[in-house]
Design an enzyme around this catalytic site. Sequence first.
Site, PDB file in Angstrom:
ATOM      1  N   CYS A   1     -70.689  32.166 -27.289  1.00  0.00           N
ATOM      2  CA  CYS A   1     -69.809  32.997 -26.295  1.00  0.00           C
ATOM      3  C   CYS A   1     -68.935  32.159 -25.328  1.00  0.00           C
ATOM      4  O   CYS A   1     -68.465  32.724 -24.447  1.00  0.00           O
ATOM      5  CB  CYS A   1     -70.570  34.121 -25.783  1.00  0.00           C
ATOM      6  SG  CYS A   1     -70.539  35.264 -27.125  1.00  0.00           S
TER       7      CYS A   1
ATOM      8  N   TYR B   1     -82.824  22.392 -38.579  1.00  0.00           N
ATOM      9  CA  TYR B   1     -81.702  22.738 -37.955  1.00  0.00           C
ATOM     10  C   TYR B   1     -81.908  23.287 -36.324  1.00  0.00           C
ATOM     11  O   TYR B   1     -82.544  24.305 -36.229  1.00  0.00           O
ATOM     12  CB  TYR B   1     -80.758  23.738 -38.456  1.00  0.00           C
ATOM     13  CG  TYR B   1     -79.333  23.428 -38.138  1.00  0.00           C
ATOM     14  CD1 TYR B   1     -78.582  22.443 -38.882  1.00  0.00           C
ATOM     15  CD2 TYR B   1     -78.642  24.167 -37.140  1.00  0.00           C
ATOM     16  CE1 TYR B   1     -77.133  22.419 -38.476  1.00  0.00           C
ATOM     17  CE2 TYR B   1     -77.259  24.012 -36.581  1.00  0.00           C
ATOM     18  CZ  TYR B   1     -76.665  22.992 -37.511  1.00  0.00           C
ATOM     19  OH  TYR B   1     -75.360  22.921 -37.168  1.00  0.00           O
TER      20      TYR B   1
ATOM     21  N   LYS C   1     -85.144  26.485 -27.868  1.00  0.00           N
ATOM     22  CA  LYS C   1     -85.157  27.935 -27.575  1.00  0.00           C
ATOM     23  C   LYS C   1     -86.742  28.442 -27.724  1.00  0.00           C
ATOM     24  O   LYS C   1     -87.118  29.422 -26.949  1.00  0.00           O
ATOM     25  CB  LYS C   1     -84.757  28.659 -28.833  1.00  0.00           C
ATOM     26  CG  LYS C   1     -83.143  28.106 -28.874  1.00  0.00           C
ATOM     27  CD  LYS C   1     -82.209  28.838 -27.816  1.00  0.00           C
ATOM     28  CE  LYS C   1     -80.747  28.466 -27.948  1.00  0.00           C
ATOM     29  NZ  LYS C   1     -79.959  28.725 -26.801  1.00  0.00           N
TER      30      LYS C   1
ATOM     31  N   HIS D   1     -81.625  32.443 -20.848  1.00  0.00           N
ATOM     32  CA  HIS D   1     -80.534  31.856 -21.617  1.00  0.00           C
ATOM     33  C   HIS D   1     -79.341  31.930 -20.717  1.00  0.00           C
ATOM     34  O   HIS D   1     -78.247  32.526 -21.028  1.00  0.00           O
ATOM     35  CB  HIS D   1     -80.364  32.869 -22.715  1.00  0.00           C
ATOM     36  CG  HIS D   1     -79.610  32.266 -23.841  1.00  0.00           C
ATOM     37  ND1 HIS D   1     -79.063  33.153 -24.604  1.00  0.00           N
ATOM     38  CD2 HIS D   1     -79.244  30.798 -24.128  1.00  0.00           C
ATOM     39  CE1 HIS D   1     -78.373  32.128 -25.504  1.00  0.00           C
ATOM     40  NE2 HIS D   1     -78.525  31.017 -25.314  1.00  0.00           N
TER      41      HIS D   1
ATOM     42  N   ARG E   1     -69.199  39.423 -25.810  1.00  0.00           N
ATOM     43  CA  ARG E   1     -68.051  39.213 -26.364  1.00  0.00           C
ATOM     44  C   ARG E   1     -67.564  40.700 -26.728  1.00  0.00           C
ATOM     45  O   ARG E   1     -68.117  41.144 -27.733  1.00  0.00           O
ATOM     46  CB  ARG E   1     -68.049  38.434 -27.484  1.00  0.00           C
ATOM     47  CG  ARG E   1     -66.917  38.018 -28.404  1.00  0.00           C
ATOM     48  CD  ARG E   1     -67.150  37.092 -29.432  1.00  0.00           C
ATOM     49  NE  ARG E   1     -67.381  35.745 -29.139  1.00  0.00           N
ATOM     50  CZ  ARG E   1     -66.654  34.784 -28.926  1.00  0.00           C
ATOM     51  NH1 ARG E   1     -65.286  35.058 -29.314  1.00  0.00           N
ATOM     52  NH2 ARG E   1     -66.882  33.679 -28.638  1.00  0.00           N
TER      53      ARG E   1
ATOM     54  N   GLY F   1     -82.190  24.830 -33.040  1.00  0.00           N
ATOM     55  CA  GLY F   1     -83.188  25.970 -32.233  1.00  0.00           C
ATOM     56  C   GLY F   1     -84.511  26.045 -33.244  1.00  0.00           C
ATOM     57  O   GLY F   1     -85.539  26.341 -32.696  1.00  0.00           O
TER      58      GLY F   1
ATOM     59  N   ASP G   1     -77.073  25.851 -21.246  1.00  0.00           N
ATOM     60  CA  ASP G   1     -77.816  26.850 -22.046  1.00  0.00           C
ATOM     61  C   ASP G   1     -78.901  27.675 -21.488  1.00  0.00           C
ATOM     62  O   ASP G   1     -79.231  28.703 -21.785  1.00  0.00           O
ATOM     63  CB  ASP G   1     -78.186  26.039 -23.268  1.00  0.00           C
ATOM     64  CG  ASP G   1     -78.441  26.928 -24.493  1.00  0.00           C
ATOM     65  OD1 ASP G   1     -77.763  28.109 -24.808  1.00  0.00           O
ATOM     66  OD2 ASP G   1     -79.389  26.898 -25.128  1.00  0.00           O
TER      67      ASP G   1
ATOM     68  N   ASN H   1     -68.153  26.124 -22.413  1.00  0.00           N
ATOM     69  CA  ASN H   1     -66.954  26.022 -21.783  1.00  0.00           C
ATOM     70  C   ASN H   1     -66.841  26.381 -20.273  1.00  0.00           C
ATOM     71  O   ASN H   1     -66.451  25.609 -19.438  1.00  0.00           O
ATOM     72  CB  ASN H   1     -65.968  26.803 -22.498  1.00  0.00           C
ATOM     73  CG  ASN H   1     -65.544  26.269 -23.990  1.00  0.00           C
ATOM     74  OD1 ASN H   1     -65.823  25.243 -24.275  1.00  0.00           O
ATOM     75  ND2 ASN H   1     -65.176  27.363 -24.703  1.00  0.00           N
TER      76      ASN H   1
ATOM     77  N   ASN I   1     -60.751  31.191 -15.851  1.00  0.00           N
ATOM     78  CA  ASN I   1     -62.082  31.842 -15.456  1.00  0.00           C
ATOM     79  C   ASN I   1     -62.314  31.483 -13.849  1.00  0.00           C
ATOM     80  O   ASN I   1     -63.106  32.274 -13.083  1.00  0.00           O
ATOM     81  CB  ASN I   1     -63.031  31.721 -16.395  1.00  0.00           C
ATOM     82  CG  ASN I   1     -62.895  32.212 -17.826  1.00  0.00           C
ATOM     83  OD1 ASN I   1     -62.175  33.151 -17.783  1.00  0.00           O
ATOM     84  ND2 ASN I   1     -63.561  31.791 -18.775  1.00  0.00           N
TER      85      ASN I   1
ATOM     86  N   SER J   1     -75.526  33.389 -27.573  1.00  0.00           N
ATOM     87  CA  SER J   1     -75.200  32.212 -28.452  1.00  0.00           C
ATOM     88  C   SER J   1     -73.615  32.213 -28.720  1.00  0.00           C
ATOM     89  O   SER J   1     -73.202  33.257 -29.394  1.00  0.00           O
ATOM     90  CB  SER J   1     -75.878  31.867 -29.564  1.00  0.00           C
ATOM     91  OG  SER J   1     -77.290  31.663 -29.041  1.00  0.00           O
TER      92      SER J   1
ATOM     93  N   ARG K   1     -79.992  29.219 -36.468  1.00  0.00           N
ATOM     94  CA  ARG K   1     -81.160  29.873 -36.280  1.00  0.00           C
ATOM     95  C   ARG K   1     -81.418  31.072 -37.374  1.00  0.00           C
ATOM     96  O   ARG K   1     -80.432  31.849 -37.842  1.00  0.00           O
ATOM     97  CB  ARG K   1     -81.032  30.501 -34.911  1.00  0.00           C
ATOM     98  CG  ARG K   1     -81.604  29.345 -34.052  1.00  0.00           C
ATOM     99  CD  ARG K   1     -81.596  30.076 -32.392  1.00  0.00           C
ATOM    100  NE  ARG K   1     -80.490  30.723 -31.991  1.00  0.00           N
ATOM    101  CZ  ARG K   1     -80.080  31.964 -31.987  1.00  0.00           C
ATOM    102  NH1 ARG K   1     -81.005  32.852 -32.624  1.00  0.00           N
ATOM    103  NH2 ARG K   1     -78.967  32.088 -31.733  1.00  0.00           N
TER     104      ARG K   1
ATOM    105  N   ARG L   1     -72.432  21.257 -34.626  1.00  0.00           N
ATOM    106  CA  ARG L   1     -72.758  20.935 -33.254  1.00  0.00           C
ATOM    107  C   ARG L   1     -72.610  19.549 -32.969  1.00  0.00           C
ATOM    108  O   ARG L   1     -72.647  18.696 -33.587  1.00  0.00           O
ATOM    109  CB  ARG L   1     -74.460  21.627 -33.008  1.00  0.00           C
ATOM    110  CG  ARG L   1     -74.465  22.930 -33.181  1.00  0.00           C
ATOM    111  CD  ARG L   1     -74.481  23.909 -32.126  1.00  0.00           C
ATOM    112  NE  ARG L   1     -74.596  25.172 -32.366  1.00  0.00           N
ATOM    113  CZ  ARG L   1     -74.769  26.091 -31.585  1.00  0.00           C
ATOM    114  NH1 ARG L   1     -74.930  25.537 -30.109  1.00  0.00           N
ATOM    115  NH2 ARG L   1     -75.141  27.260 -31.673  1.00  0.00           N
TER     116      ARG L   1
HETATM  117  O1  SAT Z   1     -80.682  28.144 -31.151  1.00  0.00           O
HETATM  118  S1  SAT Z   1     -79.751  26.806 -31.269  1.00  0.00           S
HETATM  119  O2  SAT Z   1     -80.193  25.774 -30.365  1.00  0.00           O
HETATM  120  O3  SAT Z   1     -79.571  26.520 -32.794  1.00  0.00           O
HETATM  121  C1  SAT Z   1     -78.325  27.170 -30.629  1.00  0.00           C
HETATM  122  C2  SAT Z   1     -78.148  28.657 -30.040  1.00  0.00           C
HETATM  123  O4  SAT Z   1     -78.064  29.647 -30.867  1.00  0.00           O
HETATM  124  O5  SAT Z   1     -77.498  28.728 -29.038  1.00  0.00           O
HETATM  125 MN    MN Z   2     -77.924  28.989 -26.382  1.00  0.00          MN
END
Ligand code: SAT
Ligand code: MN
Length: 589
Positions: A263, A210, A219, A239, A409, A212, A286, A267, A505, A261, A70, A378
């Site tokens: 982080c 690419y 996004k 988010h 983080r 987002g 997400d 997972n 976690n 993003s 992004r 990705r």
């Molecule tokens: O914005 S993207 O979809 O490319 C990925 C992100 O930043 O979480």
């Molecule tokens: Mn994201």
Amino acid sequence: MLEALQNQKLEAWIHEMIELTKPAGVHICDGSQEEYDTLCAQMVERGVFTKLAQRPNSYYAASDPRDVARMEKRTFICSENEIDAGPTNNWMPPQEMETKLRSLFEGCMHGRTLYVIPFSMGPLGSEIAHIGVELTDSPYVVCNMRIMTRMGLEILDLLGEEGGFIPSIHSVGVPLHVGDHDVAWPCNPEETLVVHFPEKRSIWSFGSGYGGNALLGKKCFALRIASVMGRDEGWLAEHMLIVGITNPEGKKKYFAAAFPSACGKTNLAMLESKLPGWKVECVGDDIAWMKPRLDGQLYAINPEAGFFGVAPGTSLKSNPNALRTCNENSIFTNVALTENGDVWWEGLTETPPDNLIDWQGNPWDPASGKPAAHPNSRFTAPAHQCPVIDPAWEDPEGVPISAILFGGRRDSVIPLVYEAFDWNHGTFLGATISSQTTAAATGAVGKLRHDPFAMLPFCGYNMGDYFGHWLSMPQYAPKLPKIFAVNWFQKSPEGKYLWPGFGDNIRVLKWIFERCEERAEAEESAIGYLPKQLDISGLSLNLEALFQIDKKEWLKEVAEIRVYFEQFGARLPEGICRELDALEKRLNQ
Ligand code: SAT
Ligand code: MN
């Protein structure tokens, strides 16, 4: 072909955009497997896609090295008034921007096909879902959108003659004229712009193919435009991942969690529990759209239908479920290629296989010091392929949210987990997230930056007003979730992680689950409620270090937050200032 469109607004808009962009042809996407296969085959022929021998119906794509993440500097919120975009967004007067865009888009699809992508964010017909239409000249975008959204003709039926939709237009920004040779990844980095008009609720994206920047349902629509819709209509577009947690007695609760993003949201969303009897299932990784229902609770849907996950670091150890999800029917972008037609990235296996081709298509030299896969490479994979997808992930009613987690983080200061005193304090926790930056956006990696609610790059209006909207939620939903802050990333002075993270976690989620049931005990501290006990059975670690609250460091944090908040001026809600003052007072006691 356009005659097939029953919706006059849609037809008129598409006509206008055809006239502007002058494509060689128009294709209305029906969303079928046949259409997808045909587009993929065409891209293989043109060298855009490489079919993977080892994964059924899966492809590899490599982007232009200038188009890998992004571009926040080129992302704009063009509200009528600058103050409504706020100090954290780029702004330009909407008329001026529209003039600029119209000149960029003039003839920009020459020689290319314009694809019309009708899509739903969220289960079809859900009251929480919304419809969008993306026009694009990139077949790569079409194929990714088919995985990431519910796309196809049934959306046009749902739209009918009168239905509303969010219009979005995307172009790679490289028209083709007679004799021009097309490249595998056309893009126009010098002219890239990702623009949102919040009052008109429309999106224009130019120059990048690419993630987002180009998959506009994600996004651009589901966060930037939807956050504005949520503000106006009394709901939240966040988010956040959404997970279902089941305890050993079979009781289930849903949590939503915001992290910046890259982080570890994916997972956490697919976590394999290290505690016997505890189970985690994934609703989304997400984005969460949360609306209040009559019972006073917030109900969430995942507006997406796929995962656009960070590949590096994803392994059988860190996230086996993500790996299983992308075994087939997936697209891999900017990863490395193996000799036998499979993909590889840093962290997938401990030792890299021989004879890799790096993400730029060159033989990879392990001694070069450069990664084989781009750090923001990705996988795009269908959510229903996730082995731990939640049975209710497509429930049009959404799932009731019991707890909200905020994380970043941070290698120090922020303890492993603590609970907010109440909703206002929780809103303050969201507003004060800061995190070390990652490769998900262009720019320096590892720098500490404020990222309120992990929405810094994704809030479609003034962030101060956004805090205010959160503070106003009790008026829409009296039974709001409890709020927690977490930090998996604390390090020892020697630089070692203090907490094992990943599947462990669940121990933190267990405490949160039991707090929601008023079963687990907590201790009041200056920053919030800390666990009296945490289930660390079988682990040997330094709990004290994980929960240490260094008042001096915290007072520095407070002073720093005060400076950060200054930029919001009069738009910073009273309620947030009060929380900051109260925190300072508690720390000084
Ligand atoms: O914005 S993207 O979809 O490319 C990925 C992100 O930043 O979480
Ligand atoms: Mn994201």
